[in-house]
Scaffold this motif. Structure first.
Motif, PDB file in Angstrom:
ATOM      1  N   UNK A  94       6.284 -12.950  22.265  1.00  0.00           N
ATOM      2  CA  UNK A  94       5.844 -11.755  23.412  1.00  0.00           C
ATOM      3  C   UNK A  94       4.822 -10.946  22.349  1.00  0.00           C
ATOM      4  N   UNK A  95       4.658  -9.721  23.053  1.00  0.00           N
ATOM      5  CA  UNK A  95       3.742  -8.770  22.290  1.00  0.00           C
ATOM      6  C   UNK A  95       4.580  -8.023  21.287  1.00  0.00           C
ATOM      7  N   UNK A  96       5.706  -7.650  21.469  1.00  0.00           N
ATOM      8  CA  UNK A  96       6.508  -7.005  20.510  1.00  0.00           C
ATOM      9  C   UNK A  96       6.647  -7.800  19.323  1.00  0.00           C
ATOM     10  N   UNK A  97       7.069  -9.071  19.573  1.00  0.00           N
ATOM     11  CA  UNK A  97       7.031  -9.879  18.366  1.00  0.00           C
ATOM     12  C   UNK A  97       5.920  -9.892  17.436  1.00  0.00           C
ATOM     13  N   UNK A  98       4.910 -10.056  18.138  1.00  0.00           N
ATOM     14  CA  UNK A  98       3.420 -10.310  17.471  1.00  0.00           C
ATOM     15  C   UNK A  98       3.282  -8.890  16.605  1.00  0.00           C
ATOM     16  N   UNK A  99       3.344  -7.880  17.352  1.00  0.00           N
ATOM     17  CA  UNK A  99       3.359  -6.620  16.613  1.00  0.00           C
ATOM     18  C   UNK A  99       4.169  -6.337  15.523  1.00  0.00           C
ATOM     19  N   UNK A 100       5.322  -6.829  15.578  1.00  0.00           N
ATOM     20  CA  UNK A 100       6.361  -6.658  14.480  1.00  0.00           C
ATOM     21  C   UNK A 100       5.827  -7.513  13.206  1.00  0.00           C
ATOM     22  N   UNK A 101       5.618  -8.734  13.876  1.00  0.00           N
ATOM     23  CA  UNK A 101       4.697  -9.781  12.532  1.00  0.00           C
ATOM     24  C   UNK A 101       3.659  -9.043  11.907  1.00  0.00           C
ATOM     25  N   UNK A 102       2.712  -8.427  12.711  1.00  0.00           N
ATOM     26  CA  UNK A 102       1.586  -7.723  12.019  1.00  0.00           C
ATOM     27  C   UNK A 102       2.068  -6.747  11.364  1.00  0.00           C
ATOM     28  N   UNK A 103       2.970  -5.878  11.633  1.00  0.00           N
ATOM     29  CA  UNK A 103       3.356  -4.373  10.866  1.00  0.00           C
ATOM     30  C   UNK A 103       4.206  -5.014   9.652  1.00  0.00           C
ATOM     31  N   UNK A 104       4.961  -5.978   9.774  1.00  0.00           N
ATOM     32  CA  UNK A 104       5.462  -7.013   8.715  1.00  0.00           C
ATOM     33  C   UNK A 104       4.365  -7.245   7.344  1.00  0.00           C
ATOM     34  N   UNK A 105       3.310  -7.833   8.111  1.00  0.00           N
ATOM     35  CA  UNK A 105       2.173  -8.229   7.225  1.00  0.00           C
ATOM     36  C   UNK A 105       1.721  -7.198   6.516  1.00  0.00           C
ATOM     37  N   UNK A 106       1.374  -6.406   7.310  1.00  0.00           N
ATOM     38  CA  UNK A 106       0.882  -4.955   6.725  1.00  0.00           C
ATOM     39  C   UNK A 106       1.617  -4.334   5.776  1.00  0.00           C
ATOM     40  N   UNK A 107       2.845  -3.984   5.707  1.00  0.00           N
ATOM     41  CA  UNK A 107       3.714  -3.574   4.826  1.00  0.00           C
ATOM     42  C   UNK A 107       3.990  -4.569   3.642  1.00  0.00           C
ATOM     43  N   UNK A 108       4.012  -5.834   4.041  1.00  0.00           N
ATOM     44  CA  UNK A 108       4.153  -6.685   2.791  1.00  0.00           C
ATOM     45  C   UNK A 108       2.973  -6.577   2.007  1.00  0.00           C
ATOM     46  N   UNK A 109       1.633  -6.600   2.336  1.00  0.00           N
ATOM     47  CA  UNK A 109       0.524  -6.376   1.657  1.00  0.00           C
ATOM     48  C   UNK A 109       0.574  -4.963   0.907  1.00  0.00           C
ATOM     49  N   UNK A 110       0.783  -3.987   1.640  1.00  0.00           N
ATOM     50  CA  UNK A 110       1.039  -2.622   0.958  1.00  0.00           C
ATOM     51  C   UNK A 110       2.123  -2.709  -0.365  1.00  0.00           C
ATOM     52  N   UNK A 111       3.082  -3.522  -0.013  1.00  0.00           N
ATOM     53  CA  UNK A 111       4.191  -3.383  -1.069  1.00  0.00           C
ATOM     54  C   UNK A 111       3.652  -4.173  -1.977  1.00  0.00           C
ATOM     55  N   UNK A 112       3.059  -5.246  -1.937  1.00  0.00           N
ATOM     56  CA  UNK A 112       2.343  -6.033  -3.075  1.00  0.00           C
ATOM     57  C   UNK A 112       1.354  -5.182  -3.934  1.00  0.00           C
ATOM     58  N   UNK A 113       0.460  -4.576  -3.159  1.00  0.00           N
ATOM     59  CA  UNK A 113      -0.387  -3.721  -3.853  1.00  0.00           C
ATOM     60  C   UNK A 113       0.036  -2.636  -4.853  1.00  0.00           C
ATOM     61  N   UNK A 114       1.388  -2.104  -4.343  1.00  0.00           N
ATOM     62  CA  UNK A 114       1.962  -1.130  -4.840  1.00  0.00           C
ATOM     63  C   UNK A 114       2.800  -1.601  -5.915  1.00  0.00           C
ATOM     64  N   UNK A 115       3.626  -2.783  -5.861  1.00  0.00           N
ATOM     65  CA  UNK A 115       4.210  -3.287  -6.997  1.00  0.00           C
ATOM     66  C   UNK A 115       3.094  -3.700  -8.305  1.00  0.00           C
ATOM     67  N   UNK A 116       1.957  -4.277  -7.703  1.00  0.00           N
ATOM     68  CA  UNK A 116       0.951  -4.659  -8.859  1.00  0.00           C
ATOM     69  C   UNK A 116       0.411  -3.534  -9.435  1.00  0.00           C
ATOM     70  N   UNK A 117       0.187  -2.477  -8.797  1.00  0.00           N
ATOM     71  CA  UNK A 117      -0.532  -1.393  -9.476  1.00  0.00           C
ATOM     72  C   UNK A 117       0.426  -0.613 -10.302  1.00  0.00           C
ATOM     73  N   UNK A 118       1.626  -0.810  -9.819  1.00  0.00           N
ATOM     74  CA  UNK A 118       2.782   0.052 -10.713  1.00  0.00           C
ATOM     75  C   UNK A 118       3.186  -0.912 -11.942  1.00  0.00           C
ATOM     76  N   UNK A 119       3.147  -2.323 -11.861  1.00  0.00           N
ATOM     77  CA  UNK A 119       3.164  -2.998 -13.082  1.00  0.00           C
ATOM     78  C   UNK A 119       1.880  -2.727 -14.032  1.00  0.00           C
ATOM     79  N   UNK A 120       0.840  -2.905 -13.343  1.00  0.00           N
ATOM     80  CA  UNK A 120      -0.583  -2.469 -14.129  1.00  0.00           C
ATOM     81  C   UNK A 120      -0.384  -1.070 -14.908  1.00  0.00           C
ATOM     82  N   UNK A 121       0.217  -0.182 -14.390  1.00  0.00           N
ATOM     83  CA  UNK A 121       0.426   1.039 -14.994  1.00  0.00           C
ATOM     84  C   UNK A 121       1.506   0.819 -16.138  1.00  0.00           C
ATOM     85  N   UNK A 122       2.581   0.447 -15.890  1.00  0.00           N
ATOM     86  CA  UNK A 122       3.753   0.225 -16.846  1.00  0.00           C
ATOM     87  C   UNK A 122       3.079  -0.699 -18.110  1.00  0.00           C
TER      88      UNK A 122
END
Length: 227
Positions: free
Chosen positions: A1-29
């Motif tokens: 349904x629409x809610x499930x698709x929206x949740x998956x999209x938000x999860x993908x966006x947050x996952x990508x954001x988390x990946x970038x954040x962790x990657x940049x944090x490791x770069x700084x470290x």
């Protein structure tokens, strides 16, 4: 349904954001650790060089310009500090090379072997650099150290130079020596650039060979486009 698709999209966006954040944090470290390690080694090496210089005989100091010591303590110590920070990227490059070769060999052995054709040429180019360019680079550094020696020595006896009206003579002497060092640095820079160009052309030739063989394999049906 629409809610499930929206949740998956938000999860993908947050996952990508988390990946970038962790990657940049490791770069700084990583940069912080590398900088601290490099500067710490530079300080230790400079301290040992300075201690060693103080223990040399007066006769040696009389025969060697003090400015050369200053140049070597500052320049060579800095170069030594970059050695440990280069080990991790070299290890990563080696692991990447082995992994890529293994995967390519599993897909198409001929393709993997073609990718290694340029290795002997790159090895020869590296040997050429060590035998022909590196000695000239050391000579250039010696000339640059001589320029610093002139400045150091003349400033230490500046009252004598001014008293005998030798300012213009010492300035002309410095300019002549500095021009010689400048010309040598330009020539070695051109050689280094040509060397980099040669290695880049070798790499491009190897890439072109792999693409040619891979494209032919796709045409014959031995490989898919994705492979």
């Amino acid at each position: 349904d629409d809610r499930g698709a929206t949740a998956q999209i938000l999860f993908s966006v947050m996952l990508g954001f988390t990946f970038i954040l962790v990657n940049q944090g490791l770069t700084v470290l990583t940069r912080a650790v590398d900088t601290r390690l490099e500067l710490g080694m530079v300080l230790d090496f400079r301290s040992k060089l300075f201690s060693h210089v103080q223990q040399l005989s007066f006769q040696y100091h009389d025969q060697t310009a003090a400015g050369r010591f200053v140049y070597q303590i500052n320049y060579f110590a800095h170069e030594a500090g970059s050695i440990p920070t280069s080990l991790l990227p070299m290890a990563q490059a080696l692991l990447t090379l082995v992994g890529m070769f293994f995967i390519t060999y599993r897909l198409e052995p001929q393709l993997a072997l073609a990718a290694t054709v340029v290795v002997p040429f790159v090895y020869y180019a590296t040997t050429f650099y060590g035998k022909r360019i590196e000695p000239r680079l050391l000579q250039v550094r010696g000339l640059e150290g001589e320029s610093m020696s002139i400045v150091h020595e003349k400033l230490s006896i500046l009252r004598v130079v001014v008293s005998f009206c030798r300012e213009h003579y010492e300035h002309a002497r410095f300019r002549a020596q500095a021009k010689e060092a400048l010309g040598a640095r330009v020539r070695i820079t051109i050689l280094q650039t040509l060397f980099s160009l040669g290695v880049a052309l070798l790499t491009a030739a190897g890439t072109g060979l792999v693409l040619f063989i891979g494209a032919r394999a796709v045409q014959s049906g031995d490989l898919s486009v994705g492979e």
